[in-house]
Design an enzyme around this catalytic site. Structure first.
Site: not given
Length: 139
Positions: A58, A61
């Site tokens: 991600c 992230c």
């Protein structure tokens, strides 16, 4: 404000996505047992737990990981944990994670706040607010 909703199935080569989500005062949770142990430790020590549910694939992230580590160093009165949603799928599902990153703030194992998405200013604001709830003991 970035959210990763599902893993890109073409993203098979993880090597170029390695990000160190741990470090500083951040503990990576890899089992339900380690989760229970850390929550028990936090309750015993009167600490609020900040949990980052994220994934290595991600982008938002990965962008938040260094900032999260910085916050963990600035606010040692809080306990910072990270859970990889792909490694603990059933556990993450039990927390109803719909997007990554999702941050939970827990006191005595109970949710007191939540933030969905890669929003640095909002995360910092919530961490400061959580830190203010923790009694600071002078040594």
């Amino acid at each position: 404000m970035g959210h990763c909703l599902t893993k890109n199935q073409q993203d098979k080569d993880e090597s170029d996505h390695h990000v160190d989500f741990a470090g500083a005062n951040v503990t990576v949770i890899t089992t339900k047992e380690s989760w229970d142990q850390k929550l028990s430790e936090a309750s015993r020590d009167g600490k609020i737990v900040v949990v980052n549910f994220s994934a290595t694939w991600c982008g938002p992230c990965r962008m938040m990981a260094p900032f999260y580590r910085e916050l963990s160093e600035k606010y040692p009165s809080l306990m910072f944990l990270v859970v990889d949603v792909d490694e603990l799928i059933d556990f993450s599902t039990s927390w109803d994670i719909k997007a990554t990153p999702t941050f939970f703030f827990l006191k005595d194992g109970q949710q007191v706040d939540k933030l969905v998405g890669a929003n640095k200013p909002e995360l910092q604001k919530k961490v400061i607010a959580a830190s203010d709830l923790v009694p600071h003991v002078q040594n």
